[in-house]
Design a protein around this motif. Sequence first.
Motif, PDB file in Angstrom:
ATOM      1  N   ILE A  18      10.507  -4.937   6.370  1.00  0.00           N
ATOM      2  CA  ILE A  18      10.356  -6.380   6.573  1.00  0.00           C
ATOM      3  C   ILE A  18      11.585  -7.148   6.075  1.00  0.00           C
ATOM      4  N   ALA A  19      12.388  -6.546   5.186  1.00  0.00           N
ATOM      5  CA  ALA A  19      13.585  -7.256   4.691  1.00  0.00           C
ATOM      6  C   ALA A  19      14.625  -7.445   5.803  1.00  0.00           C
ATOM      7  N   PRO A  20      15.039  -6.356   6.523  1.00  0.00           N
ATOM      8  CA  PRO A  20      15.972  -6.586   7.641  1.00  0.00           C
ATOM      9  C   PRO A  20      15.356  -7.436   8.741  1.00  0.00           C
ATOM     10  N   PHE A  21      14.034  -7.300   8.937  1.00  0.00           N
ATOM     11  CA  PHE A  21      13.360  -8.104   9.958  1.00  0.00           C
ATOM     12  C   PHE A  21      13.459  -9.600   9.613  1.00  0.00           C
ATOM     13  N   LEU A  22      13.229  -9.903   8.334  1.00  0.00           N
ATOM     14  CA  LEU A  22      13.326 -11.299   7.889  1.00  0.00           C
ATOM     15  C   LEU A  22      14.754 -11.824   8.074  1.00  0.00           C
ATOM     16  N   ALA A  23      15.749 -10.985   7.699  1.00  0.00           N
ATOM     17  CA  ALA A  23      17.155 -11.398   7.831  1.00  0.00           C
ATOM     18  C   ALA A  23      17.503 -11.666   9.298  1.00  0.00           C
ATOM     19  N   LEU A  24      17.055 -10.757  10.192  1.00  0.00           N
ATOM     20  CA  LEU A  24      17.351 -10.931  11.622  1.00  0.00           C
ATOM     21  C   LEU A  24      16.679 -12.186  12.176  1.00  0.00           C
ATOM     22  N   GLY A  25      15.415 -12.377  11.792  1.00  0.00           N
ATOM     23  CA  GLY A  25      14.670 -13.548  12.267  1.00  0.00           C
ATOM     24  C   GLY A  25      15.311 -14.841  11.794  1.00  0.00           C
ATOM     25  N   ALA A  26      15.699 -14.882  10.509  1.00  0.00           N
ATOM     26  CA  ALA A  26      16.319 -16.091   9.965  1.00  0.00           C
ATOM     27  C   ALA A  26      17.658 -16.358  10.646  1.00  0.00           C
ATOM     28  N   ALA A  27      18.439 -15.274  10.888  1.00  0.00           N
ATOM     29  CA  ALA A  27      19.731 -15.430  11.561  1.00  0.00           C
ATOM     30  C   ALA A  27      19.532 -15.956  12.982  1.00  0.00           C
ATOM     31  N   LEU A  36       0.831  -1.204   0.000  1.00  0.00           N
ATOM     32  CA  LEU A  36       0.000   0.000   0.000  1.00  0.00           C
ATOM     33  C   LEU A  36       0.869   1.260   0.000  1.00  0.00           C
ATOM     34  N   ASN A  37       1.931   1.274   0.812  1.00  0.00           N
ATOM     35  CA  ASN A  37       2.808   2.454   0.887  1.00  0.00           C
ATOM     36  C   ASN A  37       3.549   2.686  -0.423  1.00  0.00           C
ATOM     37  N   VAL A  38       4.001   1.595  -1.058  1.00  0.00           N
ATOM     38  CA  VAL A  38       4.703   1.747  -2.344  1.00  0.00           C
ATOM     39  C   VAL A  38       3.732   2.263  -3.400  1.00  0.00           C
ATOM     40  N   GLU A  39       2.503   1.735  -3.390  1.00  0.00           N
ATOM     41  CA  GLU A  39       1.493   2.162  -4.361  1.00  0.00           C
ATOM     42  C   GLU A  39       1.193   3.659  -4.193  1.00  0.00           C
ATOM     43  N   ARG A  40       1.049   4.085  -2.938  1.00  0.00           N
ATOM     44  CA  ARG A  40       0.785   5.513  -2.669  1.00  0.00           C
ATOM     45  C   ARG A  40       1.966   6.373  -3.104  1.00  0.00           C
ATOM     46  N   ALA A  41       3.204   5.891  -2.801  1.00  0.00           N
ATOM     47  CA  ALA A  41       4.397   6.663  -3.162  1.00  0.00           C
ATOM     48  C   ALA A  41       4.498   6.825  -4.681  1.00  0.00           C
ATOM     49  N   MET A  42       4.164   5.751  -5.423  1.00  0.00           N
ATOM     50  CA  MET A  42       4.257   5.831  -6.888  1.00  0.00           C
ATOM     51  C   MET A  42       3.214   6.800  -7.429  1.00  0.00           C
ATOM     52  N   ARG A  43       2.034   6.824  -6.785  1.00  0.00           N
ATOM     53  CA  ARG A  43       0.978   7.714  -7.256  1.00  0.00           C
ATOM     54  C   ARG A  43       1.283   9.173  -6.967  1.00  0.00           C
ATOM     55  N   SER A  44       1.967   9.432  -5.868  1.00  0.00           N
ATOM     56  CA  SER A  44       2.287  10.827  -5.533  1.00  0.00           C
ATOM     57  C   SER A  44       3.680  11.203  -6.022  1.00  0.00           C
ATOM     58  N   PRO A  94       9.175   3.887   0.064  1.00  0.00           N
ATOM     59  CA  PRO A  94       9.515   3.640   1.475  1.00  0.00           C
ATOM     60  C   PRO A  94      10.523   2.499   1.610  1.00  0.00           C
ATOM     61  N   LEU A  95      11.307   2.539   2.705  1.00  0.00           N
ATOM     62  CA  LEU A  95      12.270   1.456   2.949  1.00  0.00           C
ATOM     63  C   LEU A  95      11.518   0.187   3.352  1.00  0.00           C
ATOM     64  N   PRO A  96      11.929  -0.958   2.823  1.00  0.00           N
ATOM     65  CA  PRO A  96      11.234  -2.203   3.202  1.00  0.00           C
ATOM     66  C   PRO A  96      11.723  -2.711   4.555  1.00  0.00           C
TER      67      PRO A  96
END
Lengths: 87, 133
Positions: B109-118, B92-100, B105-107
Amino acid sequence: MSLVVAAATFLRWLPHHGWFVGSLVAAATLTAITINFTRKRRLHRSIQGINQEAITPVIASTTALAGSVVILSLLGIYTILFLPLNP
Amino acid sequence: MSNPTHTSESGRRGHLASRFLRGGHDPDPRFTLANERTFLAWIRTSLAILAGGVAVEAFMADFFGSELRKSISVLLLAMAFLIGGGSLFRWLNVERAMRSKGPLPLPWIAPFLALGAALVALVMVAVVLARPN
């Protein structure tokens, strides 16, 4: 396909947790079937969008898919923490 | 790109889309579709982690003690929950950013996924090393 795999892993809990996990399996499978049957319509919509150079994102189906994954995760946590194991 | 369809964007959008996307102009449809594909990739990741969490609880009874097994499973399922929910907000945030035409926005969830997997990998290594032969 990922939903079917998730449903298949839930099946392992079926003998221990009974109907509750059965409902999780049914929910995941139904979501997968719904996605499969609406695939053609979504493909058609994407092709039309590229042709007309305008496409509106479908909020409802995106939210429904994310919501179903979130609910499945929460119910999985509930199963592990609160449902007693039947040997 | 001057597109005559921009004038009727709000009319073409549904009620939900108008409410959540908050105005702006439709971006190139390929960007919208790419954003959708990224969302689906995150959902697949979330489902894989969910299946992993269930598998740890269901299949690893001989390998882990009950409490450790429960902890790893709950950790994995909580990750699946956060990634599944986070992917919707990211989409939703990326869609809004592209429209405006704003910055994407920075993802988070990517660092969160990396930390969780580690973290899960570290726990697994510790368990394997501490396990008596």
